[in-house]
Design an enzyme around this catalytic site. Structure first.
Site, PDB file in Angstrom:
ATOM      1  N   ARG A  19       0.856  -1.188   0.000  1.00 31.02           N
ATOM      2  CA  ARG A  19       0.000   0.000   0.000  1.00 31.02           C
ATOM      3  C   ARG A  19       0.892   1.237   0.000  1.00 31.02           C
ATOM      4  O   ARG A  19       2.098   1.149   0.113  1.00 31.02           O
ATOM      5  CB  ARG A  19      -0.921   0.006   1.221  1.00 31.02           C
ATOM      6  CG  ARG A  19      -0.215  -0.341   2.513  1.00 31.02           C
ATOM      7  CD  ARG A  19      -0.803   0.322   3.703  1.00 31.02           C
ATOM      8  NE  ARG A  19      -0.734   1.774   3.621  1.00 31.02           N
ATOM      9  CZ  ARG A  19       0.363   2.484   3.879  1.00 31.02           C
ATOM     10  NH1 ARG A  19       1.511   1.885   4.196  1.00 31.02           N
ATOM     11  NH2 ARG A  19       0.337   3.793   3.803  1.00 31.02           N
ATOM     12  N   ASN A  49      -6.939  11.671  -0.039  1.00 33.24           N
ATOM     13  CA  ASN A  49      -6.049  10.953   0.871  1.00 33.24           C
ATOM     14  C   ASN A  49      -6.904  10.034   1.747  1.00 33.24           C
ATOM     15  O   ASN A  49      -8.125  10.003   1.635  1.00 33.24           O
ATOM     16  CB  ASN A  49      -5.236  11.938   1.713  1.00 33.24           C
ATOM     17  CG  ASN A  49      -4.068  11.265   2.417  1.00 33.24           C
ATOM     18  OD1 ASN A  49      -3.306  10.520   1.790  1.00 33.24           O
ATOM     19  ND2 ASN A  49      -3.921  11.497   3.704  1.00 33.24           N
ATOM     20  N   ASP A  94      -2.888  10.678  -2.100  1.00 30.80           N
ATOM     21  CA  ASP A  94      -2.978   9.665  -3.150  1.00 30.80           C
ATOM     22  C   ASP A  94      -3.229  10.293  -4.511  1.00 30.80           C
ATOM     23  O   ASP A  94      -2.899   9.707  -5.531  1.00 30.80           O
ATOM     24  CB  ASP A  94      -4.082   8.667  -2.818  1.00 30.80           C
ATOM     25  CG  ASP A  94      -3.642   7.673  -1.761  1.00 30.80           C
ATOM     26  OD1 ASP A  94      -3.297   6.539  -2.139  1.00 30.80           O
ATOM     27  OD2 ASP A  94      -3.616   8.033  -0.574  1.00 30.80           O
ATOM     28  N   ARG A 123      -5.891  -0.007  -8.290  1.00 30.68           N
ATOM     29  CA  ARG A 123      -6.189   0.989  -7.231  1.00 30.68           C
ATOM     30  C   ARG A 123      -6.567   2.297  -7.907  1.00 30.68           C
ATOM     31  O   ARG A 123      -5.695   3.106  -8.254  1.00 30.68           O
ATOM     32  CB  ARG A 123      -4.957   1.177  -6.327  1.00 30.68           C
ATOM     33  CG  ARG A 123      -5.311   1.709  -4.912  1.00 30.68           C
ATOM     34  CD  ARG A 123      -5.592   0.574  -3.966  1.00 30.68           C
ATOM     35  NE  ARG A 123      -6.402   0.988  -2.823  1.00 30.68           N
ATOM     36  CZ  ARG A 123      -5.914   1.398  -1.653  1.00 30.68           C
ATOM     37  NH1 ARG A 123      -4.619   1.480  -1.465  1.00 30.68           N
ATOM     38  NH2 ARG A 123      -6.725   1.705  -0.654  1.00 30.68           N
ATOM     39  N   ALA A 160       0.540   5.109  -2.187  1.00 29.94           N
ATOM     40  CA  ALA A 160       0.456   5.421  -3.620  1.00 29.94           C
ATOM     41  C   ALA A 160       1.787   5.253  -4.356  1.00 29.94           C
ATOM     42  O   ALA A 160       1.835   4.616  -5.413  1.00 29.94           O
ATOM     43  CB  ALA A 160      -0.099   6.832  -3.813  1.00 29.94           C
TER      44      ALA A 160
END
Length: 342
Positions: free
Chosen positions: A49, A238, A228, A86, A51
């Site tokens: 995980r 975020n 992100d 994602r 970004a």
């Protein structure tokens, strides 16, 4: 491909391994991620995980698949599958755009490897520059509050917001870090607390709902978060709960800083309303599971709303700390993040 090691990624004997961030801090466990389906599953499960790290892991896997002899069509299909893993994290898209250019070259196996390794080294350098720019904003004796996890676990380098905090600590300017546990998956309580402990940075863990009380008591000097995705108007996507902190900081007149590399900018996304927000499983809210065990506290079948991210309006941000330096609200309002300034 050459052997490579970061805090959370490892390449060894032409295989990609990720540090299982769902097992931390109880267990430090490395997992293979040597095919597309496996890496996508790791991303969905948040074993890998952050970004920047998601983008790097996808890029490294593509390079390794090319080294194993996958043809251009198969690699293109793998790239598109990884790209969708994602949707909120724009670093993934930006990294894969560069890998797509490498894939178009005649010598694509070598080009993909070179580009993936370049992305890793660039991320390390970006983190260092963010830390330098951000630490200049930290005053001596600061009590800082942070949300989610933005350190070496989420990047190839020292991190973004946590990298700023770590450097400011080495400079003797950090009195304490308030660490939001960051519900529902506890990335603050599990990961940021672990990283700060490893770095020797003084911290205290709090539940997310305690931030307002601390601010009202004058116990917070600044808030530092990552991102992100940052839209062209400065809106910031975020981890869920970031928007709440920004509103609280604004009310209490506390600086609210966003630290991120330029790869997190989406200059063609006009504002936060255009950012896709990932919705996650109800089980993350109705209970908790990890290497420590599992428990459910909500009634069976409870209806759940569980967005992974929220959007903080640009008007609540005191400064965007990028690898290029600090960008002010006035600069953002004047178009600093617009496409023609990229």
């Amino acid at each position: 491909m050459q052997t490579l090691q970061t805090t959370s990624l490892r390449v060894s004997e032409n295989q990609l391994f990720i540090l299982d961030q769902q097992a931390l801090p109880q267990e430090k466990r490395w997992l293979a991620a040597d095919n597309v389906a496996l890496l996508v599953d790791h991303i969905h499960a948040l074993r890998v995980r952050g970004a920047p790290l998601i983008g790097l892991s996808a890029s490294l896997l593509l390079a390794l698949l090319a080294q194993r002899g996958l043809n251009r069509d198969a690699l293109q299909q793998a790239l598109e599958t990884l790209r969708a893993a994602r949707p909120t994290a724009v670093n993934l898209m930006n990294n894969l755009d560069r890998m797509k250019q490498a894939l178009a070259r005649e010598d694509y196996p070598q080009a993909l490897e070179a580009e993936a390794l370049r992305l890793v080294e660039e991320d390390k350098q970006l983190c260092d520059r963010i830390a330098e720019a951000g630490s200049a904003l930290v005053k001596p004796g600061s009590r800082l509050l942070t949300h989610c996890n933005t350190g070496g676990l989420a990047t190839a380098g020292v991190g973004t917001a946590l990298g700023v905090i770590a450097l400011a600590h080495r400079q003797g300017k950090v009195a304490n870090v308030w660490v939001d546990e960051t519900r529902p998956l506890l990335q603050g309580g599990r990961l940021t607390a672990w990283e700060l402990g490893e770095l020797g940075v003084p911290y205290q863990l709090i539940t997310d709902s305690m931030a307002a009380s601390l601010m009202a008591q004058g116990q917070v000097d600044a808030v530092w978060v990552g991102a992100d995705r940052i839209a062209a108007n400065g809106d910031v996507a975020n981890k869920i709960g970031t928007y709440s902190l920004a509103v609280l900081a604004h009310y209490h007149q506390i600086p609210f800083y966003v630290a991120a590399p330029q790869t997190t900018l989406d200059r063609y996304c006009p504002n936060g309303a255009a950012i896709p927000i990932e919705q996650r499983a109800a089980a993350e809210v109705t209970g908790v599971a990890g290497s420590f065990g599992a428990v459910q506290w909500a009634p069976m079948g409870a209806a759940v709303y569980n967005p992974a991210f929220d959007v903080t309006p640009a008007g609540l941000v005191s400064g965007w700390v990028l690898d290029s330096g600090v960008v002010t609200p006035a600069q953002v309002a004047a178009g600093a993040f617009a496409p023609d300034n990229g």
